[in-house]
Design a protein around this motif. Structure first.
Motif: not given
Length: 615
Positions: A328-355
């Motif tokens: 009936a309803t689903n209320v949530h956020g999203i966890y993105m996965l940290v793939d690579t640390l590009l610097s100490s405070n910059m990163l590349r993150a990907s979506f775990g689910h294709f949708q």
């Protein structure tokens, strides 16, 4: 003002000046000689690009076709994103009202009826949404053959299909799907058949064979389910993944102050409503249900409503959610996965689910929280400085947090904790659907009261997961009170307690609780299976003043589980509950719980539910 092809429509203008500015009112009257209202609506909206308009529709069944609809790329989480033909495209507009008078909108083919994108102060009321053809294939099972793993179906007359070789394809105005994901319903109850998991065809093992015996009667072979569907049951198939969630009825994206009132969705080729990175969304008397007297079991091919990374307050009042193929309803956020640390405070993150790919996720200034993927324990947080969404699958994210020194052998996930919607769900009914009633995983305050729940799976599910669905997150304060729950968990998909709190924690720590305060009080529960409440990793949980009754309507699918099963919880309060009508051998299982107050009168054991423990 209007082009010749729509000059037959009676339109008049009135000007109403409100606090937000001068708003124009356009009355559109039904004319049966107009074959397609899509260009009518398109021209009106394009003539008012900033909004400040009310569209009023009179009674009638207004047809909409995709050919002349504007096309817009829609990122719709938990549905399938892409270019969509949209009848009502409200993009970067303010102060828009779409008002009907028990008005019916009939959509033909591959189109999304409403998309509210980057807009503010939008109201939709007094309308129904329907499609010319159902988005699912349905029919009555006439006979079955357990030995040959086959069964015969009388196809519902409003289903359009053809068979190529031995492959059945069902279709609509301009689309065609193969068979994919199936479920069996009971026409006497309109609910999924008891233990319907026994009849689930594993589409990953290949499509079933199909042979037409006579027009409208089809024999299916190569069934991979545990058992053949019962004679008299309704066989339903919604097609395969990546096709069956293409056309949600209403998409609300990056918008705020959106209200839907007296809106009815008869059918949708995806969720009835999906809201993403939006604030303050209100639904009053919103419903999904089949037409009166219809033999159809399905309305929406997915959730009735779904809210991802939203803010402000989500309000569902006096809503009726029936016959959808998900929650009936689903209320949530999203966890993105940290793939690579590009610097100490910059990163590349990907979506775990294709949708989830392409989800807006965050804006500069939002607070990003980093968690250990295995334990879901927070390891730090910082303000978002910049986000690059050039690649829909992975974003480059710059924050104020130095992640270079974090030790997380299983990896890091990141969530947006500024998306902390509060939720009020009051006076709603959920029944006849596959899956759960409510999934609630949000940092904001949550209140669920005076509702009726009768779903195939759990009534209330509070989870959190950075390993499979990647839906965050931890909750702060949930109150579930004065509701009625009846015969939940009939599907056989695993134990489905009335209240299920099951964060997916591959590694269970002893120094951290994922959820905070959950109160389950004053509810009336009449159900059949053995487990009523299951919770793990909660800092404070109260189960109080509830009445539990053994309905006896079905045999227990998962017997010998404790009525209340709590694992790794603190500040536990079990008091004032009435178990007089419950099972005689009921127990309470407490595993690794501290600061417990229990007056249940039930035997205390340490016997955790093994199904969830394996997770």
């Amino acid at each position: 003002m209007f082009t010749n092809n729509i000059r037959t429509i009676t339109v008049f203008f009135a000007f109403v000046c409100a606090l937000a500015g001068c708003r124009q009112t356009v009355d559109v009257h039904f004319d049966p000689s107009v074959a397609d209202y899509t260009p009518v609506v398109r021209e009106i909206l394009e003539n008012h690009p900033e909004g400040n308009i009310t569209l009023r529709f009179g009674k009638g069944v207004y047809p909409f076709y995709p050919e002349k609809a504007p096309e817009e790329f829609l990122n719709v989480s938990n549905n399938d994103s892409g270019n969509k033909r949209v009848a009502f495209l409200l993009k970067n507009m303010k102060n828009v009202r779409i008002a009907g008078d028990e008005t019916d909108f009939m959509f033909h083919g591959s189109m999304t009826p409403f998309a509210v994108k980057g807009s503010e102060n939008v109201e939709i009321s007094g309308i129904s949404i329907d499609y010319d053809y159902p988005w699912t294939f349905e029919g009555t099972v006439l006979s079955n053959d357990p030995v040959n793993r086959s069964f015969v179906v009388k196809v519902f007359s409003d289903s359009k299909y053809r068979i190529v070789g031995d492959r059945l394809l069902f279709s609509g105005y301009d689309w065609e799907y193969p068979m994919g994901e199936s479920i069996v319903f009971d026409p006497s109850t309109h609910r999924p058949w008891f233990d319907t998991a026994a009849y689930d065809h594993g589409y990953w093992s290949g499509e079933m064979g199909a042979r037409e015996i006579e027009p409208g009667v089809v024999e299916f072979t190569r069934l991979s389910a545990r058992d053949v569907p019962p004679v008299g049951s309704i066989w339903d198939d919604k097609g395969p993944t990546k096709l069956n969630r293409l056309y949600p009825a209403i998409a609300v994206l990056c918008s705020k102050n959106v209200t839907l009132e007296n809106v009815h969705v008869y059918r949708s080729g995806g969720m009835s409503l999906i809201a993403e990175y939006s604030a303050d969304v209100t639904l009053r008397n919103f419903s999904t249900a089949a037409h009166e007297g219809s033999t159809r079991m399905i309305t929406s091919s997915a959730d009735a409503t779904h809210f991802v990374n939203c803010k402000g307050v989500i309000t569902l009042e006096d809503c009726r959610f029936e016959s959808m193929l998900d929650d009936a309803t689903n209320v949530h956020g999203i966890y993105m996965l940290v793939d690579t640390l590009l610097s100490s405070n910059m990163l590349r993150a990907s979506f775990g689910h294709f949708q989830q790919e392409g989800n807006h996720f965050a804006e500069p200034g939002d607070i990003m929280r980093f968690v250990d993927k295995a334990t879901l324990k927070p390891v730090g947080q910082g303000k978002l400085i910049s986000i690059d969404r050039t690649d829909r699958k992975s974003y480059v994210i710059e924050t104020e947090f130095d992640a270079s020194a974090v030790d997380a052998p299983s990896g890091l996930a990141i969530e947006n904790i500024s998306c902390d919607a509060s939720v009020v769900i009051r006076g709603c009914t959920v029944r006849y659907n596959r899956a759960r009633s409510l999934l609630l995983s949000t940092l904001g305050d949550v209140l669920v009261e005076n509702c009726d729940f009768k779903s195939q799976m759990s009534g209330i599910n509070v989870s959190g997961d950075a390993n499979f669905w990647f839906e965050s997150g931890p909750t702060r304060n949930i109150v579930i009170r004065n509701n009625r729950f009846e015969d939940l968990g009939i599907g056989g998909n695993g134990p489905m307690p009335v209240l299920l709190v099951d964060p997916v924690l591959p590694v269970m720590g002893n120094d951290f609780y994922y959820h905070d305060n959950i109160v389950f009080t004053g509810n009336h529960i009449s159900t059949f299976d053995s487990q009523l409440v299951y919770a793990r990793s909660v800092r404070s949980i109260e189960v109080s003043d509830n009445e539990f009754i053994d309905s006896g309507n079905y045999r227990p699918l998962f017997p010998n589980l404790s009525a209340i099963d709590l694992q790794s919880c603190e500040n536990v309060k079990i008091e004032g509950n009435n178990f007089a009508g419950w099972k005689d051998d009921a127990t309470v299982s407490l595993h690794n719980c501290i600061h417990v107050k229990n007056d249940s009168g039930l035997k205390i054991v340490d016997s955790p539910n093994p199904y969830f423990e394996r997770r």
